[in-house]
Write a protein that holds these residues in place. Structure first.
Motif, mmCIF file in Angstrom:
data_model
loop_
_atom_site.group_PDB
_atom_site.id
_atom_site.type_symbol
_atom_site.label_atom_id
_atom_site.label_comp_id
_atom_site.label_asym_id
_atom_site.label_seq_id
_atom_site.Cartn_x
_atom_site.Cartn_y
_atom_site.Cartn_z
ATOM 1 N N ASP A 23 0.793 -1.259 -0.024
ATOM 2 C CA ASP A 23 0.019 0.058 0.007
ATOM 3 C C ASP A 23 0.897 1.323 -0.102
ATOM 4 O O ASP A 23 0.669 2.423 -0.769
ATOM 5 C CB ASP A 23 -0.989 -0.009 1.276
ATOM 6 C CG ASP A 23 -2.110 -1.080 1.216
ATOM 7 O OD1 ASP A 23 -2.120 -1.639 0.002
ATOM 8 O OD2 ASP A 23 -2.397 -1.277 2.330
ATOM 9 N N LEU A 24 1.932 1.259 0.691
ATOM 10 C CA LEU A 24 2.892 2.402 0.760
ATOM 11 C C LEU A 24 3.673 2.497 -0.572
ATOM 12 O O LEU A 24 3.718 3.733 -1.190
ATOM 13 C CB LEU A 24 3.884 2.139 1.723
ATOM 14 C CG LEU A 24 4.731 3.196 1.915
ATOM 15 C CD1 LEU A 24 4.155 4.421 2.611
ATOM 16 C CD2 LEU A 24 6.216 2.980 3.104
ATOM 17 N N ILE A 25 3.944 1.503 -1.044
ATOM 18 C CA ILE A 25 4.667 1.518 -2.436
ATOM 19 C C ILE A 25 3.704 2.054 -3.368
ATOM 20 O O ILE A 25 3.860 2.999 -4.473
ATOM 21 C CB ILE A 25 5.017 0.021 -2.753
ATOM 22 C CG1 ILE A 25 6.375 -0.118 -1.902
ATOM 23 C CG2 ILE A 25 5.615 0.092 -4.263
ATOM 24 C CD1 ILE A 25 7.089 -1.516 -1.939
ATOM 25 N N ALA A 26 2.242 1.606 -3.533
ATOM 26 C CA ALA A 26 1.406 2.089 -4.491
ATOM 27 C C ALA A 26 1.219 3.558 -4.301
ATOM 28 O O ALA A 26 0.999 4.192 -5.098
ATOM 29 C CB ALA A 26 0.105 1.104 -4.211
ATOM 30 N N LYS A 27 1.140 4.068 -2.878
ATOM 31 C CA LYS A 27 0.739 5.486 -2.879
ATOM 32 C C LYS A 27 2.097 6.492 -3.052
ATOM 33 O O LYS A 27 1.769 7.444 -3.666
ATOM 34 C CB LYS A 27 0.459 5.418 -1.215
ATOM 35 C CG LYS A 27 0.079 7.217 -0.924
ATOM 36 C CD LYS A 27 -0.884 7.196 -0.017
ATOM 37 C CE LYS A 27 -1.160 8.571 0.453
ATOM 38 N NZ LYS A 27 -2.410 9.088 -0.172
ATOM 39 N N PHE A 28 3.372 5.914 -2.947
ATOM 40 C CA PHE A 28 4.431 6.347 -3.296
ATOM 41 C C PHE A 28 5.239 5.811 -4.167
ATOM 42 O O PHE A 28 6.437 5.088 -3.596
ATOM 43 C CB PHE A 28 5.130 6.906 -2.004
ATOM 44 C CG PHE A 28 4.621 7.877 -0.839
ATOM 45 C CD1 PHE A 28 4.135 8.978 -1.265
ATOM 46 C CD2 PHE A 28 3.779 7.196 0.187
ATOM 47 C CE1 PHE A 28 3.481 9.897 -0.332
ATOM 48 C CE2 PHE A 28 2.853 7.811 0.895
ATOM 49 C CZ PHE A 28 2.889 9.308 0.704
ATOM 50 N N PRO A 29 5.067 5.574 -5.268
ATOM 51 C CA PRO A 29 5.731 4.651 -6.172
ATOM 52 C C PRO A 29 7.065 5.067 -6.473
ATOM 53 O O PRO A 29 7.476 6.388 -6.442
ATOM 54 C CB PRO A 29 4.770 4.710 -7.606
ATOM 55 C CG PRO A 29 4.152 5.891 -7.474
ATOM 56 C CD PRO A 29 3.769 6.085 -6.060
ATOM 57 N N PRO A 30 8.151 4.111 -6.670
ATOM 58 C CA PRO A 30 9.468 4.735 -7.042
ATOM 59 C C PRO A 30 9.383 5.455 -8.290
ATOM 60 O O PRO A 30 8.624 5.090 -9.134
ATOM 61 C CB PRO A 30 10.121 3.438 -6.994
ATOM 62 C CG PRO A 30 9.353 2.281 -6.728
ATOM 63 C CD PRO A 30 8.113 3.085 -6.516
ATOM 64 N N PRO A 31 10.500 6.068 -8.652
ATOM 65 C CA PRO A 31 10.362 6.828 -9.857
ATOM 66 C C PRO A 31 10.882 5.980 -11.001
ATOM 67 O O PRO A 31 10.575 6.311 -12.303
ATOM 68 C CB PRO A 31 11.565 7.747 -9.675
ATOM 69 C CG PRO A 31 12.557 7.574 -8.382
ATOM 70 C CD PRO A 31 11.660 6.668 -7.700
ATOM 71 N N GLN A 32 11.463 4.693 -10.614
ATOM 72 C CA GLN A 32 11.449 3.773 -11.954
ATOM 73 C C GLN A 32 11.317 2.390 -11.297
ATOM 74 O O GLN A 32 11.198 2.154 -10.085
ATOM 75 C CB GLN A 32 13.110 3.850 -12.309
ATOM 76 C CG GLN A 32 14.139 3.919 -11.159
ATOM 77 C CD GLN A 32 15.534 4.021 -11.590
ATOM 78 O OE1 GLN A 32 15.707 4.173 -12.666
ATOM 79 N NE2 GLN A 32 16.342 3.862 -10.678
ATOM 80 N N PRO A 33 11.120 1.361 -12.190
ATOM 81 C CA PRO A 33 10.629 0.064 -11.727
ATOM 82 C C PRO A 33 11.937 -0.378 -10.891
ATOM 83 O O PRO A 33 13.298 -0.252 -11.198
ATOM 84 C CB PRO A 33 10.782 -0.695 -12.815
ATOM 85 C CG PRO A 33 10.624 0.109 -14.075
ATOM 86 C CD PRO A 33 11.105 1.444 -13.560
ATOM 87 N N VAL A 34 11.935 -1.079 -9.723
ATOM 88 C CA VAL A 34 12.706 -1.688 -8.882
ATOM 89 C C VAL A 34 12.645 -3.124 -8.668
ATOM 90 O O VAL A 34 11.529 -3.709 -9.026
ATOM 91 C CB VAL A 34 12.638 -0.886 -7.444
ATOM 92 C CG1 VAL A 34 12.804 0.384 -7.499
ATOM 93 C CG2 VAL A 34 11.326 -1.124 -6.541
ATOM 94 N N ARG A 35 13.648 -3.842 -8.490
ATOM 95 C CA ARG A 35 13.689 -5.263 -8.278
ATOM 96 C C ARG A 35 13.691 -5.718 -6.849
ATOM 97 O O ARG A 35 13.433 -6.945 -6.396
ATOM 98 C CB ARG A 35 14.941 -5.901 -9.106
ATOM 99 C CG ARG A 35 14.782 -5.656 -10.733
ATOM 100 C CD ARG A 35 15.943 -6.116 -11.365
ATOM 101 N NE ARG A 35 16.356 -7.314 -10.853
ATOM 102 C CZ ARG A 35 17.630 -7.784 -11.472
ATOM 103 N NH1 ARG A 35 18.403 -7.312 -11.853
ATOM 104 N NH2 ARG A 35 17.910 -8.976 -10.886
ATOM 105 N N TYR A 36 14.262 -4.667 -5.922
ATOM 106 C CA TYR A 36 14.613 -5.024 -4.659
ATOM 107 C C TYR A 36 14.378 -3.873 -3.520
ATOM 108 O O TYR A 36 14.506 -2.755 -4.202
ATOM 109 C CB TYR A 36 15.984 -5.583 -4.307
ATOM 110 C CG TYR A 36 16.647 -6.554 -5.338
ATOM 111 C CD1 TYR A 36 16.299 -8.073 -4.890
ATOM 112 C CD2 TYR A 36 17.154 -6.418 -6.400
ATOM 113 C CE1 TYR A 36 16.751 -9.057 -5.528
ATOM 114 C CE2 TYR A 36 17.541 -7.520 -7.307
ATOM 115 C CZ TYR A 36 17.199 -8.954 -6.748
ATOM 116 O OH TYR A 36 17.550 -9.850 -7.391
ATOM 117 N N VAL A 37 13.949 -4.122 -2.402
ATOM 118 C CA VAL A 37 13.762 -2.999 -1.321
ATOM 119 C C VAL A 37 14.512 -3.507 -0.177
ATOM 120 O O VAL A 37 14.899 -4.818 0.011
ATOM 121 C CB VAL A 37 12.424 -3.008 -1.000
ATOM 122 C CG1 VAL A 37 11.673 -2.210 -2.158
ATOM 123 C CG2 VAL A 37 11.591 -3.846 -0.528
#
Length: 83
Positions: A23-37
């Motif tokens: 939900d947090l990632i959906a609300k504040f998506p990274p500027p580019q696709p990511v493979r890991y956090v």
């Protein structure tokens, strides 16, 4: 509710309180696709890394509570990644 498996070798059933990381990632998506956090403590004593599929799993939480109480320092206060 999950089984917490500590890096020190013990385990216990726990009830987390927090927000889904997805939900947090959906609300504040990274500027580019990511493979890991990843997350780490300020002193870098502990760290965790997840592939994005695991991070987006509905049970992966940014938790601030454990078993109905705020997290203690011993359990990762003020916030920990629980998956």
């Amino acid at each position: 509710t999950t089984e917490l498996r500590c890096i020190e070798g013990w385990n216990i059933i726990v009830h987390w309180t927090g927000v889904r990381l997805a939900d947090l990632i959906a609300k504040f998506p990274p500027p580019q696709p990511v493979r890991y956090v990843s997350m780490e403590t300020p002193g870098r004593g502990y760290y965790v890394g997840l592939d994005i599929a695991s991070a987006m799993h509905p049970q992966t939480l940014l938790a601030w509570g454990l078993n109905g109480e705020p997290l203690s320092w011993q359990h990762g206060a003020p916030l920990r990644l629980a998956n």
